[in-house]
Enzyme design. Structure first.
Site, PDB file in Angstrom:
ATOM      1  N   LYS A   1     -30.110  58.610 -20.189  1.00  9.31           N
ATOM      2  CA  LYS A   1     -29.146  57.935 -19.115  1.00  9.31           C
ATOM      3  C   LYS A   1     -29.426  56.281 -19.129  1.00  9.31           C
ATOM      4  CE  LYS A   1     -28.132  58.855 -14.354  1.00  9.31           C
ATOM      5  NZ  LYS A   1     -28.321  59.670 -13.155  1.00  9.31           N
TER       6      LYS A   1
ATOM      7  N   SER B   1     -24.930  62.379 -10.784  1.00  8.30           N
ATOM      8  CA  SER B   1     -24.575  61.202 -11.685  1.00  8.30           C
ATOM      9  C   SER B   1     -24.962  61.286 -13.078  1.00  8.30           C
ATOM     10  CB  SER B   1     -25.480  59.984 -10.939  1.00  8.30           C
ATOM     11  OG  SER B   1     -26.726  60.064 -10.973  1.00  8.30           O
TER      12      SER B   1
ATOM     13  N   SER C   1     -28.616  65.096  -8.923  1.00  2.23           N
ATOM     14  CA  SER C   1     -27.764  64.520 -10.145  1.00  2.23           C
ATOM     15  C   SER C   1     -28.344  65.003 -11.820  1.00  2.23           C
ATOM     16  CB  SER C   1     -27.910  62.929 -10.107  1.00  2.23           C
ATOM     17  OG  SER C   1     -27.168  62.328  -9.136  1.00  2.23           O
TER      18      SER C   1
END
Length: 485
Positions: free
Chosen positions: A79, A154, A178
């Site tokens: 990420k 997210s 997330s």
């Protein structure tokens, strides 16, 4: 054989048996990224040359019959708020566009030490604030099961990369859901570990008392493999626990006889899609058939968790994001009169709407006159929620619930409806507020879209989660599902 559809443990087997080379695996994934990522939007940066170089190094070790490490030759996506030396680290924000990290996060160091091959940086909601990955400043990530739907957020890019076969494993971060919510939407496995189980060092902070790095994979065994590789004490993160990391592989058994599972009524009330409820109830029956003792339980303070979470996380975000001011690195406005104007314009132009919304909310609840009424009260509620979970875990080994009240919603459907978007995390936020671990895994399909089952346990009981999740997973075929994309 399509190497991109295999799990990490399957790739490890054929690699150690010399049926395939690490370079061949890496090139297969890079080809896949080049083929589909223009539609899926999982990656913000691809490190092609470095990945191939690392793969060749691993092949050289295999030729010399050197022992393989835990992640040798396994393609991993990271990420874009987790630092990888020499790669961009933008947090999907204009304010960090062009920033290259000069160091590795602790989890990145561990992946490199175990010889995982980092393919690149993954798309996300800006600064990890969002539930759909629609808040990325650069591009939309789309659900591989239906390109008209969101992948969740997210860590949407992290989920898309695994579900879309653009990486075997990925790392996301979970502040309020997330990792778990996108895992649910994309039909993969995602773990939010106990707060303090995995280091946050080198991860760009959103809510410092909530943030956790979470592994994502195609099945429970893959998730356990990555967790074992990255968990443990880190002296650079004083919140990590000095507790031995167990061999999670030993938890991967179907035997769950005598395990006590609680079903909290508060997670099955108003707002839960009936088809999702049915899928989760069917999953609970499977756990019962496998030997678990299932009984109802209650967590009466869960209704307050969402409010407490948004007050605490926004307050911490307003403090953490004060460092992005257009001075030392990142975006700087070109039109300014003085120093104050640089700060104002750089932040106004560099941050997206959702980030600005949360900074304003956080600044408000920390301001004089409102600190006691909001922030201090939210901290008290948090303590009561933790106590609520501890009370339940005196009688139960785990709690089971839906991961999300619905399956993946359409792109744009909730973008302008802030409360509706926030409510998509209603079943994940309480776990984050309490700091306990939880795992999401697929438990069904509704109209071609995956449904997620959430299993929650007490502090540092990830082994219980892996045991229950593996027992369920191996009793059904949902983990074998692959998006036909």
């Amino acid at each position: 054989m399509d190497l991109t559809k295999l799990t990490a443990h399957e790739l490890k087997d054929i690699l150690s048996n010399k049926e395939v080379k690490a370079e061949e695996i890496t090139r297969a994934f890079l080809d896949r990224i080049n083929l589909v990522d223009n539609k899926l939007g999982a990656y913000l940066y691809v490190s092609e040359e470095e990945a191939i170089k690392k793969a060749k190094e691993i092949d050289g070790k295999i030729e010399k019959n050197e022992e393989l490490k835990a992640l040798s030759g396994i393609p991993v996506g990271i990420k874009d708020n987790i630092n990888v030396k020499g790669m961009q680290n933008t947090c999907a924000s204009k304010i960090l566009q062009g920033y290259t990290s000069p160091y590795d996060a602790h989890v990145t160091e561990k992946i490199k030490k175990e010889e995982g091959i980092i393919l690149g940086k993954l798309n996300m909601d800006e600064f990890a604030m969002g539930s759909s990955t629609e808040n990325s400043a650069f591009k939309l990530a789309k659900n591989p099961w239906d390109l008209e739907r969101v992948p969740g957020g997210s860590s949407g890019g992290s989920a898309v990369a695994v579900a879309g076969c653009e990486a075997t494993l990925s790392l996301g971060t979970d502040t309020g859901g997330s990792v778990r919510q996108p895992a649910s939407f994309c039909g993969i496995v995602g773990l939010k570990p106990t707060y303090g189980r995995i280091s946050r060092s080198g991860v760009v902070a959103f809510g410092s008392t909530l943030d956790q790095v979470g592994p994502m994979g195609k099945d429970v065994e893959d998730c356990a493999l990555l967790t074992s590789a990255i968990a443990g004490l880190d002296k650079k993160d004083f919140t990590t626990a000095d507790k031995e990391v167990p061999d999670y592989k030993k938890s991967l058994t179907k035997d769950i006889k005598g395990k006590k599972i609680g079903i909290p009524k508060e997670f099955f009330g108003e707002g839960l899609d009936e088809k999702v409820r049915k899928s989760v109830e069917e999953a609970i029956k499977v756990l019962e058939e496998n030997g678990a003792e299932v009984k109802p339980c209650s967590l009466p303070l869960m209704d307050y968790a969402l409010s407490a979470y948004y007050i605490i996380s926004s307050a911490e975000a307003s403090s953490n994001l004060a460092r992005f001011d257009g001075i030392r690195y990142g975006y700087r406005s070109k039109n300014f009169k003085d120093a104050q104007d640089i700060y104002l314009k750089s932040r106004s132009e560099g941050f997206g709407d959702e980030v600005k919304r949360r900074i304003m909310l956080g600044t408000y609840v920390l301001s004089a006159g409102y600190y006691d009424a909001y922030y201090k009260k939210a901290l008290k509620v948090r303590k009561l929620i933790k106590d609520d979970f501890q009370r339940v875990f005196k009688d139960f080994d785990a709690i089971v619930s839906p991961t999300s009240p619905t399956t993946a919603f359409k792109v744009g459907e909730k973008k302008d409806d802030v409360m509706s978007m926030y409510l998509s995390d209603i079943y994940t936020v309480p776990i984050s507020v309490a700091g306990v671990p939880a795992i999401s895994l697929p438990c069904g399909m509704i109209d071609g879209l995956p449904v997620g089952l959430q299993i929650i346990s007490d502090y540092f009981k990830e082994n219980v989660l892996f045991n229950l999740a593996y027992s369920y997973e191996q009793s059904v075929d949902f983990y074998k599902m692959r998006a036909d994309f």
